[in-house]
Design a protein around this motif. Structure first.
Motif, PDB file in Angstrom:
ATOM      1  N   ALA A  69       0.130   4.058   1.221  1.00 12.13           N
ATOM      2  CA  ALA A  69      -0.032   4.805   2.470  1.00 12.13           C
ATOM      3  C   ALA A  69       0.975   4.377   3.532  1.00 12.13           C
ATOM      4  O   ALA A  69       1.386   5.167   4.360  1.00 12.13           O
ATOM      5  CB  ALA A  69      -1.445   4.637   2.991  1.00 12.13           C
ATOM      6  N   TYR A  70       1.355   3.133   3.538  1.00 14.32           N
ATOM      7  CA  TYR A  70       2.281   2.622   4.550  1.00 14.32           C
ATOM      8  C   TYR A  70       3.422   1.869   3.871  1.00 14.32           C
ATOM      9  O   TYR A  70       3.190   1.077   2.965  1.00 14.32           O
ATOM     10  CB  TYR A  70       1.573   1.650   5.501  1.00 14.32           C
ATOM     11  CG  TYR A  70       0.442   2.272   6.271  1.00 14.32           C
ATOM     12  CD1 TYR A  70       0.691   3.141   7.329  1.00 14.32           C
ATOM     13  CD2 TYR A  70      -0.881   1.994   5.938  1.00 14.32           C
ATOM     14  CE1 TYR A  70      -0.360   3.719   8.033  1.00 14.32           C
ATOM     15  CE2 TYR A  70      -1.933   2.568   6.643  1.00 14.32           C
ATOM     16  CZ  TYR A  70      -1.660   3.428   7.685  1.00 14.32           C
ATOM     17  OH  TYR A  70      -2.688   3.994   8.382  1.00 14.32           O
ATOM     18  N   ASN A  71       4.633   2.111   4.343  1.00 15.28           N
ATOM     19  CA  ASN A  71       5.775   1.334   3.880  1.00 15.28           C
ATOM     20  C   ASN A  71       5.984   0.221   4.910  1.00 15.28           C
ATOM     21  O   ASN A  71       6.524   0.462   5.993  1.00 15.28           O
ATOM     22  CB  ASN A  71       7.011   2.234   3.761  1.00 15.28           C
ATOM     23  CG  ASN A  71       8.219   1.470   3.256  1.00 15.28           C
ATOM     24  OD1 ASN A  71       8.390   0.283   3.536  1.00 15.28           O
ATOM     25  ND2 ASN A  71       9.062   2.157   2.499  1.00 15.28           N
ATOM     26  N   TYR A  72       5.529  -0.985   4.574  1.00 11.57           N
ATOM     27  CA  TYR A  72       5.554  -2.084   5.537  1.00 11.57           C
ATOM     28  C   TYR A  72       6.971  -2.455   5.953  1.00 11.57           C
ATOM     29  O   TYR A  72       7.196  -2.862   7.091  1.00 11.57           O
ATOM     30  CB  TYR A  72       4.798  -3.295   4.982  1.00 11.57           C
ATOM     31  CG  TYR A  72       3.292  -3.178   5.146  1.00 11.57           C
ATOM     32  CD1 TYR A  72       2.627  -2.012   4.806  1.00 11.57           C
ATOM     33  CD2 TYR A  72       2.552  -4.229   5.660  1.00 11.57           C
ATOM     34  CE1 TYR A  72       1.251  -1.893   4.971  1.00 11.57           C
ATOM     35  CE2 TYR A  72       1.181  -4.122   5.825  1.00 11.57           C
ATOM     36  CZ  TYR A  72       0.539  -2.949   5.479  1.00 11.57           C
ATOM     37  OH  TYR A  72      -0.814  -2.827   5.638  1.00 11.57           O
TER      38      TYR A  72
ATOM     39  N   LEU B 272      -3.072  -1.230  11.744  1.00  8.37           N
ATOM     40  CA  LEU B 272      -3.030   0.114  11.156  1.00  8.37           C
ATOM     41  C   LEU B 272      -4.336   0.451  10.426  1.00  8.37           C
ATOM     42  O   LEU B 272      -4.484   1.517   9.866  1.00  8.37           O
ATOM     43  CB  LEU B 272      -1.843   0.243  10.186  1.00  8.37           C
ATOM     44  CG  LEU B 272      -0.455   0.349  10.818  1.00  8.37           C
ATOM     45  CD1 LEU B 272       0.607   0.469   9.741  1.00  8.37           C
ATOM     46  CD2 LEU B 272      -0.363   1.535  11.777  1.00  8.37           C
TER      47      LEU B 272
ATOM     48  N   LEU C 116       1.648   0.030  17.932  1.00  9.87           N
ATOM     49  CA  LEU C 116       1.354   0.428  16.554  1.00  9.87           C
ATOM     50  C   LEU C 116      -0.089   0.921  16.394  1.00  9.87           C
ATOM     51  O   LEU C 116      -0.395   1.694  15.500  1.00  9.87           O
ATOM     52  CB  LEU C 116       1.577  -0.807  15.652  1.00  9.87           C
ATOM     53  CG  LEU C 116       1.677  -0.626  14.152  1.00  9.87           C
ATOM     54  CD1 LEU C 116       2.910   0.182  13.787  1.00  9.87           C
ATOM     55  CD2 LEU C 116       1.741  -1.992  13.469  1.00  9.87           C
TER      56      LEU C 116
ATOM     57  N   ASN D  21       0.832  -1.188   0.000  1.00 16.34           N
ATOM     58  CA  ASN D  21       0.000   0.000   0.000  1.00 16.34           C
ATOM     59  C   ASN D  21       0.879   1.255   0.000  1.00 16.34           C
ATOM     60  O   ASN D  21       1.870   1.322   0.710  1.00 16.34           O
ATOM     61  CB  ASN D  21      -0.862  -0.032   1.270  1.00 16.34           C
ATOM     62  CG  ASN D  21      -1.896   1.048   1.284  1.00 16.34           C
ATOM     63  OD1 ASN D  21      -1.756   2.076   0.643  1.00 16.34           O
ATOM     64  ND2 ASN D  21      -2.953   0.804   2.024  1.00 16.34           N
TER      65      ASN D  21
ATOM     66  N   ILE E   9       0.144  -6.037  10.875  1.00 15.05           N
ATOM     67  CA  ILE E   9       0.349  -4.606  10.617  1.00 15.05           C
ATOM     68  C   ILE E   9      -0.872  -4.039   9.884  1.00 15.05           C
ATOM     69  O   ILE E   9      -1.405  -2.992  10.255  1.00 15.05           O
ATOM     70  CB  ILE E   9       1.636  -4.371   9.792  1.00 15.05           C
ATOM     71  CG1 ILE E   9       2.882  -4.699  10.619  1.00 15.05           C
ATOM     72  CG2 ILE E   9       1.702  -2.917   9.299  1.00 15.05           C
ATOM     73  CD1 ILE E   9       4.182  -4.719   9.812  1.00 15.05           C
TER      74      ILE E   9
ATOM     75  N   ASP F 192      -5.453  -0.746   7.655  1.00 15.53           N
ATOM     76  CA  ASP F 192      -5.141  -0.580   6.228  1.00 15.53           C
ATOM     77  C   ASP F 192      -6.152  -1.406   5.422  1.00 15.53           C
ATOM     78  O   ASP F 192      -5.959  -2.597   5.182  1.00 15.53           O
ATOM     79  CB  ASP F 192      -3.705  -1.053   5.983  1.00 15.53           C
ATOM     80  CG  ASP F 192      -3.241  -0.830   4.557  1.00 15.53           C
ATOM     81  OD1 ASP F 192      -4.085  -0.630   3.662  1.00 15.53           O
ATOM     82  OD2 ASP F 192      -2.021  -0.869   4.336  1.00 15.53           O
TER      83      ASP F 192
ATOM     84  N   GLU G  44       9.415  -0.392   6.399  1.00  8.79           N
ATOM     85  CA  GLU G  44       9.794   0.584   7.435  1.00  8.79           C
ATOM     86  C   GLU G  44       9.080   0.290   8.752  1.00  8.79           C
ATOM     87  O   GLU G  44       9.656   0.462   9.826  1.00  8.79           O
ATOM     88  CB  GLU G  44       9.472   2.009   6.970  1.00  8.79           C
ATOM     89  CG  GLU G  44      10.477   2.546   5.976  1.00  8.79           C
ATOM     90  CD  GLU G  44      10.167   3.973   5.528  1.00  8.79           C
ATOM     91  OE1 GLU G  44       9.317   4.633   6.184  1.00  8.79           O
ATOM     92  OE2 GLU G  44      10.773   4.401   4.533  1.00  8.79           O
ATOM     93  N   VAL G  45       7.832  -0.147   8.656  1.00  8.82           N
ATOM     94  CA  VAL G  45       7.080  -0.499   9.872  1.00  8.82           C
ATOM     95  C   VAL G  45       7.770  -1.675  10.584  1.00  8.82           C
ATOM     96  O   VAL G  45       7.902  -1.675  11.807  1.00  8.82           O
ATOM     97  CB  VAL G  45       5.600  -0.830   9.563  1.00  8.82           C
ATOM     98  CG1 VAL G  45       4.873  -1.269  10.835  1.00  8.82           C
ATOM     99  CG2 VAL G  45       4.884   0.367   8.953  1.00  8.82           C
TER     100      VAL G  45
END
Length: 198
Positions: free
Chosen positions: A4-7, A44, A81, A2, A40, A46, A9-10
């Motif tokens: 919206a989120y860089n998994y 989040l 998170l 996605n 995640i 998502d 980096e998460v």
């Protein structure tokens, strides 16, 4: 992934949180990424990724896997998170059973009717059926049935970690509990051969 989120980096962020909490030996293994990506996405909120993974955001999480695969640690990290509106309490099932020995049936009320928030019952299956003044009670079965009613009436969610299989859950808690868990939780499961990380 996605936009919206860089998994990736998460995952790095979660690993750093894990090192702070559990020590420098803490590491998220590549083999666990499929499980962690699902968690995640869920925590989040998502929607796009949850749709892809077949995860229903209106249900809780049942995280299952063998002893030592990291279920409790992961749920503790997911708490960090999770947006404030969806924060949850983690409560070991064994602790609830000890509270029941001390305080009796009001403990069932404490974690069901009078608990207006999301709770993660950790290590479901490690508690025993207990007696209070000679009456035996499957405390967690009663709590889970009451939490189902909370879910239906108020949309209050429950999360669970366990190393029990679906058939073991049914054997210990009965088919009513198993059926209600099936209708209110997303199953996210480690492989039965997942490495013991302890």
């Amino acid at each position: 992934m996605n936009e919206a989120y860089n998994y990736s980096e998460v995952i790095i962020w979660l690993e750093n949180k894990g090192k702070n909490r559990y020590g420098n030996h803490f590491k998220i293994l590549d083999t666990d990424y499929p499980i962690i990506f699902k968690l995640i996405a869920y925590f989040l909120k998502d929607e796009q990724m949850c749709l892809q993974y077949g995860i229903n955001l209106d249900r809780g999480i049942l995280l299952s896997g063998p002893v030592g695969c990291g279920k409790t640690s992961l749920m503790n990290l997911m708490k960090d998170l999770t947006p404030t509106a969806h924060k949850f309490l983690i409560k070991p099932s064994r602790d609830i059973s000890f509270e029941f020995i001390k305080d009796g049936y009001e403990i069932i009320h404490k974690y069901s009717k009078s608990a207006p928030k999301t709770i993660c019952f950790d290590d479901l299956g490690t508690e025993n059926n207990l007696k209070y003044f000679g009456n035996e009670c499957n405390v967690m079965a009663e709590i889970l049935l009451s939490r189902y009613d909370l879910f239906i009436t108020k949309k209050i969610m429950t999360h669970i970690t366990t190393n029990l299989s679906a058939s073991e859950i049914e054997a210990i808690y009965g088919n009513r509990v198993r059926s209600r868990l099936r209708s209110t939780l997303n199953l996210i499961a480690f492989d039965k051969d997942a490495k013991d990380k302890r």
